[in-house]
Every structure is written in structure tokens, then in C-alpha cells.
Design a protein around this motif. Structure first.
Motif, short mmCIF file in Angstrom:
data_model
loop_
_atom_site.label_atom_id
_atom_site.label_comp_id
_atom_site.label_asym_id
_atom_site.label_seq_id
_atom_site.Cartn_x
_atom_site.Cartn_y
_atom_site.Cartn_z
N UNK A 43 39.16 34.33 0.26
CA UNK A 43 39.20 32.89 0.02
C UNK A 43 37.83 32.30 -0.23
N UNK A 44 36.83 33.08 0.09
CA UNK A 44 35.49 32.50 -0.04
C UNK A 44 35.18 32.21 -1.48
N UNK A 45 34.65 31.05 -1.68
CA UNK A 45 34.22 30.74 -3.03
C UNK A 45 32.91 31.46 -3.25
N UNK A 46 32.49 31.50 -4.46
CA UNK A 46 31.25 32.19 -4.79
C UNK A 46 30.10 31.55 -4.02
N UNK A 47 29.30 32.38 -3.43
CA UNK A 47 28.16 31.86 -2.69
C UNK A 47 26.91 32.14 -3.50
N UNK A 48 26.08 31.17 -3.59
CA UNK A 48 24.88 31.36 -4.40
C UNK A 48 23.94 32.37 -3.76
N UNK A 62 34.59 13.03 0.25
CA UNK A 62 35.83 13.11 -0.50
C UNK A 62 36.62 14.34 -0.10
N UNK A 63 36.00 15.16 0.72
CA UNK A 63 36.65 16.41 1.08
C UNK A 63 37.18 16.34 2.50
N UNK A 64 38.28 16.99 2.72
CA UNK A 64 38.82 16.99 4.08
C UNK A 64 37.91 17.76 5.01
N UNK A 65 37.83 17.32 6.24
CA UNK A 65 36.97 18.00 7.20
C UNK A 65 37.74 18.30 8.47
N UNK A 66 37.08 19.06 9.33
CA UNK A 66 37.60 19.25 10.67
C UNK A 66 38.86 20.10 10.70
N UNK A 67 39.72 19.77 11.64
CA UNK A 67 40.93 20.56 11.79
C UNK A 67 41.83 20.31 10.59
N UNK A 68 42.12 21.37 9.90
CA UNK A 68 42.91 21.22 8.70
C UNK A 68 44.13 22.13 8.79
N UNK A 86 38.95 28.14 14.81
CA UNK A 86 37.52 28.04 14.50
C UNK A 86 37.21 28.66 13.14
N UNK A 87 37.78 29.83 12.92
CA UNK A 87 37.52 30.51 11.66
C UNK A 87 38.10 29.73 10.49
N UNK A 88 39.29 29.18 10.72
CA UNK A 88 39.92 28.41 9.66
C UNK A 88 39.07 27.19 9.31
N UNK A 89 38.60 26.53 10.38
CA UNK A 89 37.75 25.35 10.15
C UNK A 89 36.49 25.76 9.40
N UNK A 90 35.92 26.86 9.82
CA UNK A 90 34.69 27.34 9.19
C UNK A 90 34.93 27.65 7.71
N UNK A 91 36.03 28.34 7.47
CA UNK A 91 36.36 28.74 6.11
C UNK A 91 36.53 27.52 5.21
N UNK A 92 37.21 26.52 5.74
CA UNK A 92 37.38 25.28 4.96
C UNK A 92 36.03 24.69 4.59
N UNK A 93 35.12 24.70 5.56
CA UNK A 93 33.81 24.12 5.29
C UNK A 93 33.01 24.95 4.28
N UNK A 94 33.17 26.25 4.36
CA UNK A 94 32.46 27.11 3.39
C UNK A 94 32.95 26.78 1.98
N UNK A 95 34.23 26.52 1.87
CA UNK A 95 34.76 26.22 0.53
C UNK A 95 34.32 24.83 0.07
N UNK A 184 40.84 22.39 21.50
CA UNK A 184 40.18 21.37 22.31
C UNK A 184 39.13 20.62 21.50
N UNK A 185 38.72 21.26 20.40
CA UNK A 185 37.61 20.68 19.64
C UNK A 185 37.99 20.50 18.18
N UNK A 186 37.45 19.43 17.66
CA UNK A 186 37.51 19.26 16.23
C UNK A 186 36.15 19.71 15.72
N UNK A 187 36.08 20.17 14.51
CA UNK A 187 34.77 20.54 13.96
C UNK A 187 34.54 19.81 12.66
N UNK A 188 33.32 19.30 12.54
CA UNK A 188 33.05 18.41 11.42
C UNK A 188 31.63 18.65 10.96
N UNK A 189 31.43 18.74 9.68
CA UNK A 189 30.06 18.86 9.17
C UNK A 189 29.40 17.50 9.32
#
Ligand SMILES: Nc1ncnc2c1ncn2[C@@H]1O[C@H](COP(=O)(O)OP(=O)(O)O)[C@@H](O)[C@H]1O
Ligand SMILES: [Mg+2]
Length: 1004
Positions: A43-48, A62-68, A86-95, A184-189
Motif C-alpha cells: 500500500x505504500x506510495x512511492x517514497x522519495x 484536506x486529508x483525513x487524519x487520525x483513526x481511519x 497504530x500501523x493502520x494509522x501510520x500507513x494512512x499518514x505515510x500515504x 485509547x489514542x487517536x493519532x494525528x500529524x
């Protein structure tokens, strides 16, 4: 959630695994498992890749954040399986933040997962591990949160990356329940850290501004850059520049054109440049070339355009910009301002910084030092290694504050063009130069000030702490002290001035004028508001409490370091980790049990607010009650060792140990045993439980009230933001003036006289840095005069032997001019200088091969820029132009330059050359005078350089002497000598005093 398998991850070798395991358990999120399956996320998008500096940014909000919700299933992922939250949240943020390294906070750690681990962990020296999930093993790496700055430095500064920081935000109880066992936690950039948007990171250079620069050009005009047919149009292109230092709140704008853009950018010295994303790559490349290479990365920004209107600026400014002020800014500057503010808004996301109102820099106000000269003259960094050491800045820096050093650095690259400004600065220096006591006193006070502008930025992003407050208060007190000293000095000086009026009229007038500059400084200091603030800070914060807290923190840091060391040692010895984990958790509960003692550390004074006072009184009463209760129980049980305790597992309990365990515990009403051993006994007692809860409540109230007080105090600081910043600016000026006065004393510098003429009159000038370098080796520097620009000598044509000091002479005069217009004293016996609008230099033979340009091409590019831009008010130094080609070509090019300088530019120029043929060719030039350095023979075969500039021509380069000095084999030197003889250029020809006279006659 339970740990499955071993607590120790399969490839995890440091303490990280253990500590994080603990953190994870606390959070109930992580599942450690030894596994051997491995799955790369599809799922990872291309990383520079590393070093890719061009990035595009998309709008974060404009992008969704946190628990998705989990990502839509793809072919490779079973629909029913998902990654842990946690991993799902992280993955969303990476994308979402596809150009960023994403760091996700998990407990006490920041972590990376998936592909970025393999890509970046080795680059920053992080160990990697695998985390088992139902979808297979996932790579992971992380570090303790206290190490964030260290890793940010590596990612942002060293690798040129942007880092998205995803923080964990504790969900409110209510939400958590409704989710029924959900996270228990939401994660947000909360922030994207880039090189140009650093605020209070520990690696922000204290001596340099951390500018983010936006360059704006009308997209329609961009076509001029690629369309070769319209080169003429480039001249008409207007660029808007806006630059901000988020760490101090400085905000500037300026306009320029295509020819001056690169120089403007290098003078600003940004850490990051942002440009609007263009229509295509070609235009972006062309623009990038025009901006020029540097140590910054360029962002092509495609983000939020919401900060569209100039009026929106006020939202982030410390004061409103009036409509009248607005009219001063050009359209391009406004656009650049919008761009820079949008970029900041996008990166800082949840962080509100307050900036100062923008200051417009106009080209008419400052001397332009072009890009090459900035390098060639080694103003901020040396040519050799690009380091500050040995540069003009380093040699002349005697500032004692960080922000003073930043101001000096800015001034050195943009000297003033206003006689008024320069003289005011010089007056101030003179005052400090003449009055050692005053100077030393002010310096002593300055040394005790804090870097106010950067401290204030911490408060504006809600980060500053009690220490920052105290340092502000101390600074405010120092400002008061400085003001008092200046005041006293003024009174004294005024008296001195009037009493000597009759005897020494000129002296007294001078003194009076420089006193005025001090009076002006004094008038600008804002004392009343800040004094009140300082008082409320010192009467609120309990310094003793604070230092106790620091001691406690230090202790804790040492303890956890020790723990990590133990874990690493145990790991190396092959011991299992769970045992240590138990120890760690024991240690944790031990310190928790301690904190229930009555030794709580409070950092606010009780008197800070009535509510705080009440809360403390309440606690005092309860603590007394506790002691009474303990005494009563000891008496009842006859157990001296009885203590009232608290722990996370047991709550409030009573503890007895040693001989006392045989005592009459049973006699206590309501005692309920919860554990006993041979030597200890623990039990619950309602009386203590109730009292304990009350004590905890009281403490909580104090904490809450302390944080209220703190918030109010922070608001109070922000109310004073403008005054504090203004004072800080005054302190910077004082620091720079004292610095100049100090170095003037040390190095025997003199006050230059600036005027509106177009000539130099420097007597006994010295090279600011070479002089110091030679002296430190016990050698003498030969001072030289420079009267260029005087009638009949607007151009100096300089010849002389290799190593005779030509290049040194050229640079020293440029540097003296720069120092003078910066408002500094200069190394000379006398200096009267007509204001210079532009300093140009063509020196050295730095190859730029990596850009595909040969020595000669570079030389011609730089020469072209000079001949096109120099005005009658400019100062040009040209060193050995024409060296990169054949002697005939070189001679021709050299002649053409002199001709152009003389007839078209009509500027002051120092032209050093080995082509002495130029002397004959330019005999008819009216404004050209010949000067030379020489070699002196001692009659016994020895010789030495004469670094003194004399009128005349030296037709010998004495290259073979230098060659011999350098150790060229004697045989080779002999051959070279024979060749010279054969060509009729033998050593014996000597130098031609006759020619010197003849030339002078012609020139005169
Ligand atoms: N005015 C001077 N007094 C003393 N030493 C000097 C002076 N000018 C130059 N030098 C010394 O001579 C060296 C060579 O000078 P440089 O200016 O490079 O000579 P050129 O350009 O004529 O070859 C310098 O590094 C310095 O050590
Ligand atoms: Mg030279």
C-alpha cells in the motif's frame, strides 16, 4: 491485550524492544511476536529517495487524519484482516504525507514502520526489528521520544527530508467507552518539520537565522526563462521575495529582477526555498537555475492557497499591518508573502506562531554584494572549506548574545546605503569605543540575557516552560540595568560636554552627537510593561522549587540511562529480558510510591493566586492529619516502622516492617490485610484510604491551579510580545555596537568617514583577516593606501610578482568598504569612503565543472555580470581576468574589460593582472593609474617581497622564485629559466623604472 510468544522480538537487540514493549503494554496496542513471515506493504506510495530535493506538497487539512477506517481491500490483502490500529494509522499518514518520513508516537517512542524503515533506518543508524501482525511481519524502527531532536537533525538537516510527526492524543473517556474496547489514542500529524520551519529544535543554529524564503514570479513570465527568443524580456521579470525565520518571528520582503535574484537569495542565506509549483518541469528547472545552487532545498509547493489575501496576514502577525503600510509592498512581494505564510501554515498544522510585521527591504537601502563576491571575499564562510572559521564574520564577531551574532551576520552581507543609518551606527560604536567602563558594563549585562526572540516563539507555540519564563524575567531586569547605565552615562557625558565646550569645541560637539545615538537607543527601550511582567514572573515561579524539580529530573534521567545500560548489558550477555522488565516495572512503582510522600515539588509560589494559596492550605491541613494518623496508628500498634503509603497496584495501604510485624495489627479496627511476609506486613485501613484520597485530590487541585496560573502568565507574556521583541532588537544593536568597539580596541581600528562622493581615500589600510592571521604568526602586515576614484585614477592597474600581495590588496579594499558601510570601525589609519552601491568581484579560478562550466566560462559569466551591472557608484575588483585562456585571448579580454570599465561603467575598479602588456595598451586611458608590488634583493642572492603598493609597473612575475620556494626540482627551474631567456624574458631584464615613470606621466 496479551503478549504472545516471547516478549523479545526476534531481531530486536537494544533496550528499545524492552522499553517499548512496556510502553506498548501500557497502551494495550502492540503485539510482539516472534515470526518469520515477512510481508512488504503493497500500500505504500512511492517514497522519495535520499537526496531528492524536489518535493511537492499537498494540502494536509484536506486529508483525513487520525483513526481511519481500514483501507479498502486490494488484491493482496484479505478483506477480513487488517493491521493493528497504530500501523493502520501510520500507513494512512505515510500515504497522505507521501513526501515525508512519518514518525508515529507510541508510548515513549517515535516509530517508523514498513518500507520507510528499510529506506531510512540505516541512514540514521537505527536498528530495525519485525513486528508480527495477522498480515505478516512488518519492519519497524524507533527511538525514545527524548531523542526526537537528534533524529530530526539527521532527517531534516543531513538528509534534506521533511518529517511528519504523528502524535498520540488520548481520546476522552466517553469516546473510548462508546468504541467499546477500541483504541485509547487517536493519532494525528501535528507538524511537518522542514529545514525552513524549525522553531525551537535544539539544532537550530544559534548564530544564524533560520530563514524560509518564498520566491514568487508571475507564472506567465516564466516562459521568458525557457523561451530563448525572449532573453531581453528577462530583464523585465520581477520577482517577489518573502522570508521568515519561524524561530524568531522575523519577516521580510523584497523585490528584485532576474539578474539580481541569485545574489539576493545568497545574501538571505535561506535554509529552505519555496516556489509555487509550476506548470511543467522545464520551467521549474529554469527557475531553480536562476535562483542558484545553495545549501538549501527547494520545495515546489502545490498546497493550500487559502492565505490568499494580504489582509489574512494579520492573523499571524503580532500587530496589524495598516492599509497605508500595505501600499509599500509590490504585488510580487505580497504574493511571495502569501506563499511563505501558506507554506508555514501547512507545515505547522496545529502550531500557531506569531510573526513580526513584515519589514520591506528595498534595493536602494543596502549595498548589493553579489553572489560571487559574498563567496570570494569570504564574508560568512571561507572559500577553502565553506566554514565560518577564518571568515570576516568569525574574525570580527565579538558579540556576546546569539541574536546579536545573527544581526551582525545579516549586516555584513547587506551593508547600508544610507549615510544616516551608517553614521548612527558608527556614533554608537564610537561611544562604546571611547568609554571602556560603559562598554564593559553593557557587555556584562548582555551576557546575562536570554535569546528573547527565540524564547518568545516557544511561548507563542505554547511550548515555553517555567525556565523560559525566568530567563525572560532575568532579561527584562538586565534591560532595566542597561537602561540605567545608559541613563547615568548620558547625564555624565552631558556635563562633560558642557564643561569642555569652551576649550575643545570640536571634541565636545562630536561627543554630543554620539551621545545622541545613545539617547535614541534609550528612548526605544520599553521598560514599564516588561517590568511588570518580570515582577509577576518572579513572584509566581518558585525558583527553589524549580531547581529541586531539575535535580529530580536529572536523577530520573540518570536512573533511566542506567536501566537502559543494564538492559543492553543483559542483552549482550544473553540474559532474558522479562526479568529486567520486572525490575523496570518495580522501579517504576517504587518511584510512584515515593511520590505519595509529602515531598511533592511545586514550581509556583503559594502566593501566585488566592486559589493556589487555598489549595496549599488545604493540603497542609491534610498532611498534618496524615502525620497525626500515622502517630496514632504507631501508638496503637506499637510499631515504630509503620508508614502510610500508596502504590499503583495497592492503592493506599499501611506498611510495617522488621521486628514490628509482630505488633498488634489485628487490634486495629477495620484493618484488612493485603499481604505479609516474614519481615513485612501490608494492610488497608479505611481511615487512611479516605484521607489519602483527599490528599490526592488536594494535590490535583494544586496542579490544576498551577497550570491555570501558568497559562495566565503565558498570556501576560504574549501581551508584552511586541515590547519584548522591540527591546530584544535594541539589545542586538547594542551587542553589535559593543562588538565593533571591542574589536576596534583590540585591533586598532578607526572610525571611517562616509560621504556621497565616488572616491576612496584609505591611508594605511590592512586586510581585516590576513592582518590578524599574519600577526598571530608573529609577522607584519604591510599597510597600503587606496585612493581609487580620485580624479585621474578611477581604475588601478596592478602588476607585480606572484605572491606579491595583489589579491590581498584588492580584497582588503572591498572588505574595508563593506565594514565601513556596515557601520563598523575599519583596519586603516584613515578612511574616507564615498558610498558604494554595489561591490563586484571577479577573483580566483574556482571551477564549476559539476555544472558543466569551464574555468573560462565561469570567468566570463562573472565578468559579464560586472560589466553589465556596475554603476558609477560601484566598486569592482578584478583579479587576473583572462587567465583561463591563451595569453593573447587573455590580453584581449583584459583590455576589453578595462575599456568598458573606463568608458561605460565609470566605476571605481582595482584590476590586478600578469599581462603587463595591458599597461602599454591603456596608456591613453585618462582615469587609469598603474601600481605594483615588488621583490627586493638583498645582494647576497636572497630576496623578499615588498608588499607596499608603489606607482608604476612591474613587468616581472618572478614566477621561478616562487616555483623554487614551492620546491620545484632545481633541474626543472633551470630549464624554465632557459626558456625565459630564449623568449627574451630573462630574470636579468629587471624591472623597468623608466617604464613606471613613463606610464605615470601618461596616466597623469
Ligand atoms: N600587505 C601585505 N603585508 C604582508 N604580507 C602580505 C601582504 N599582502 C599579501 N601578503 C602575503 O602574501 C601572500 C600572497 O599574497 P597574494 O595577495 O595572494 O599575492 P598575489 O595575488 O600578488 O599573488 C598572502 O597570503 C600574505 O601572506
Ligand atoms: Mg593573486
Amino acid at each position: 491485550m496479551k503478549f504472545r510468544g516471547s516478549l523479545r522480538p526476534s531481531r530486536w537487540t537494544t533496550s528499545y524492544g524492552l522499553l517499548n514493549g512496556l510502553a506498548a503494554r501500557e497502551l494495550g496496542v502492540a503485539v510482539w511476536q516472534t515470526g518469520n513471515r515477512s510481508l512488504k506493504s503493497p500500500l505504500l506510495s512511492k517514497v522519495h529517495v535520499r537526496g531528492a530535493k524536489r518535493t511537492t506538497t499537498i494540502k494536509a487539512s484536506s486529508l483525513p487524519q487520525g483513526v481511519l477506517p481500514p483501507l479498502p481491500p486490494t488484491e493482496t490483502i484479505q478483506p477480513e484482516k487488517t493491521y493493528p490500529t497504530v500501523l493502520q494509522q501510520h500507513l494512512n499518514n505515510v500515504r497522505k504525507f507521501s513526501d515525508c518520513v512519518v514518525l508515529t508516537r507510541v508510548g515513549d517512542f517515535y516509530e517508523m514502520y514498513f518500507d520507510q524503515v528499510e529506506q531510512y533506518a540505516p541512514l540514521v543508524g537505527l536498528k530495525t526489528a519485525k513486528r508480527a501482525t495477522t498480515l505478516g511481519d512488518v519492519s519497524m524502527a524507533g527511538f525514545q521520544h527524548t531523542q526526537l531532536d537528534r533524529y530530526l537533525k539527521m532527517f531534516v538537516r543531513d538528509l534534506g527530508k521533511q518529517v511528519a510527526i504523528s502524535e498520540q492524543i488520548r481520546l476522552p473517556e466517553s469516546e473510548r467507552n462508546s468504541r467499546g474496547g477500541g483504541p485509547m489514542f487517536d493519532r494525528k500529524v501535528t507538524r511537518i518539520v522542514t529545514a525552513g520551519t524549525l522553531i525551537d529544535e535544539s539544532f537550530v543554529d544559534p548564530f544564524e537565522s533560520n530563514f524560509l524564503l518564498a520566491v514568487h514570479v508571475d507564472p506567465k513570465e516564466l516562459t521568458h526563462l525557457t523561451d530563448t527568443g525572449s532573453i531581453a524580456n528577462r530583464g523585465a521579470m520581477r520577482f517577489g521575495l518573502a522570508w521568515v525565520d519561524v524561530s524568531s518571528g522575523d519577516f521580510y520582503t523584497q523585490s528584485c529582477d532576474a539578474s539580481t535574484l541569485a545574489s539576493a537569495v545568497s545574501r538571505i542565506g535561506p535554509k529552505e526555498v519555496v516556489v509555487r509549483k509550476g506548470a511543467d518541469q522545464q520551467h521549474e528547472d529554469a527557475l531553480q537555475r536562476l535562483i542558484g545552487e545553495g545549501t538549501y532545498s527547494t520545495e515546489f509547493f502545490d498546497g493550500d492557497q487559502s492565505m490568499k489575501a494580504f489582509a489574512d496576514w494579520n492573523e499571524v502577525l503580532e500587530r496589524q499591518v495598516t492599509t497605508e503600510e500595505l501600499t509599500a509592498f509590490s504585488e510580487q512581494e505580497k504574493q511571495a508573502g502569501n506563499l511563505v505564510l501558506s507554506f508555514i501554515g501547512e507545515k505547522l498544522i496545529d502550531t500557531n506562531v506569531r510573526l513580526q510585521a513584515p519589514v520591506r527591504r528595498s534595493a536602494e537601502e543596502t549595498m548589493v554584494i553579489d553572489r560571487q563576491s559574498l563567496r570570494n571575499l569570504e564574508i560568512r564562510a571561507t572559500l577553502r572549506d565553506g566554514l565560518t572559521r577564518g571568515s570576516l564574520l568569525q574574525i570580527f564577531r565579538r558579540t556576546v548574545t546569539n541574536s546579536g551574532a545573527r544581526l551582525l551576520s545579516q549586516r555584513l552581507v547587506s551593508p547600508s546605503l544610507s549615510l544616516d543609518v551608517i553614521n548612527r551606527r558608527l556614533d554608537l560604536v564610537q561611544e562604546f569605543h571611547e568609554h571602556d567602563v560603559l562598554r564593559e558594563r553593557v557587555i556584562a549585562y548582555l551576557q546575562r540575557t536570554a535569546d528573547t526572540t527565540r524564547v518568545l516563539q516557544r511561548f507563542s507555540i505554547a511550548k515555553g516552560d517555567a525556565d523560559d519564563m525566568l530567563s525572560l524575567a532575568r532579561t527584562i531586569n538586565m534591560v532595566q540595568q542597561i537602561a540605567d547605565s545608559l541613563q547615568t552615562h548620558l547625564v555624565q557625558e552631558y556635563d562633560v560636554g558642557s564643561s569642555t565646550q569652551d576649550t575643545d569645541v570640536e571634541g565636545s560637539v562630536k561627543t554630543r552627537i554620539s551621545v545622541l545615538s545613545l539617547a535614541d537607543i534609550l528612548a526605544r527601550l520599553m521598560l514599564a510593561g516588561p517590568a511588570k511582567l518580570a515582577k509577576s514572573i518572579t513572584s509566581t515561579i518558585d525558583e527553589e522549587g524549580l531547581s529541586k524539580q531539575h535535580a529530580a529530573e536529572d536523577e530520573q534521567a540518570v536512573a533511566s540511562e542506567q536501566m537502559i545500560a543494564d538492559v543492553v548489558a543483559a542483552d549482550a550477555a544473553g540474559k532474558t529480558l522479562p526479568k529486567l522488565a520486572r525490575r523496570a516495572s518495580k522501579q517504576a512503582s517504587h518511584s510512584a510510591a515515593q511520590s505519595s510522600d509529602d515531598q511533592d515539588i511545586w514550581i509556583m509560589r503559594r502566593s501566585a493566586s488566592p486559589a493556589l494559596g487555598q489549595a496549599h492550605t488545604k493540603l497542609d491541613g491534610l498532611v498534618t492529619a496524615k502525620h497525626k494518623l500515622a502517630n496514632k496508628l504507631r501508638a496503637a500498634t506499637k510499631a515504630e516502622s509503620l508508614t502510610l503509603k500508596w502504590s499503583a497496584q495497592l492503592g493506599h495501604f499501611i506498611h510495617i516492617k522488621g521486628r514490628d510485624v509482630t505488633g498488634r495489627v489485628a487490634a486495629l479496627d477495620g484493618a484488612h490485610s493485603i499481604g505479609s511476609s516474614k519481615s513485612t506486613r501490608s494492610f488497608h485501613l479505611t481511615e487512611w484510604s479516605q484521607l489519602g484520597v483527599q490528599i490526592d485530590d488536594a494535590k490535583r487541585r494544586i496542579r490544576t491551579e498551577e497550570s491555570h496560573v501558568f497559562t495566565r502568565l503565558r498570556a501576560h507574556i504574549l501581551e508584552n510580545l511586541m515590547h519584548l521583541r522591540r527591546n530584544a532588537a535594541v539589545l542586538d544593536e547594542l551587542d553589535v555596537a559593543c562588538s565593533s568597539a571591542t574589536i576596534a580596541r583590540e585591533r586598532n581600528l578607526i572610525r571611517p568617514i562616509l560621504d556621497a562622493s565616488t572616491s576612496h581615500h584609505i591611508i594605511g589600510g590592512r586586510h581585516p583577516t590576513v592582518d590578524i592571521g599574519l600577526r598571530s604568526q608573529g609577522r607584519q602586515f604591510t599597510s597600503n593606501d587606496c585612493l581609487v576614484g580620485q580624479p585621474s585614477q578611477s581604475i588601478y592597474l596592478i602588476t607585480g610578482p606572484n605572491m606579491g600581495g595583489k589579491s590581498t590588496y584588492l580584497r582588503q579594499n572591498a572588505l574595508i568598504t563593506i565594514l565601513a558601510q556596515t557601520g563598523s570601525y575599519v583596519p586603516a589609519d584613515y578612511a574616507k569612503i564615498g558610498l558604494v552601491d554595489n561591490i563586484f568581484s571577479r577573483v580566483g579560478s574556482a571551477d564549476n565543472l559539476y555544472q558543466g562550466q569551464s574555468t573560462f566560462m565561469v570567468e566570463m559569466l562573472e565578468t559579464a555580470a560586472i560589466l553589465k551591472q556596475a554603476t558609477p557608484r560601484s566598486f569592482v575588483i578584478m583579479d587576473e581576468v583572462g587567465r583561463g585562456t591563451t595569453p593573447e585571448d587573455g590580453l584581449a579580454v583584459g583590455y576589453a574589460c578595462l575599456h568598458h570599465l573606463q568608458n561605460v561603467n565609470k566605476c571605481r575598479a582595482l584590476f590586478a593582472t600578469h599581462f603587463h602588456g595591458l599597461v602599454n595598451m591603456t596608456r591613453g586611458f585618462e582615469g587609469l593609474a598603474c601600481f605594483c608590488t615588488d621583490v627586493q634583493e638583498d645582494g647576497e642572492g636572497g630576496w623578499s617581497y615588498v608588499h607596499k603598493m608603489q606607482r608604476g609597473v612591474n613587468r616581472q612575475s618572478h614566477a621561478l622564485r616562487v616555483a623554487r620556494l614551492a620546491g620545484l626540482p632545481e633541474g626543472a627551474i633551470e630549464v624554465a629559466g632557459q626558456v625565459l631567456d630564449g623568449l627574451g624574458y630573462g630574470e636579468k631584464r629587471g624591472h623597468d623604472a623608466g617604464a613606471r615613470v613613463a606610464v605615470n606621466a601618461a596616466a597623469g
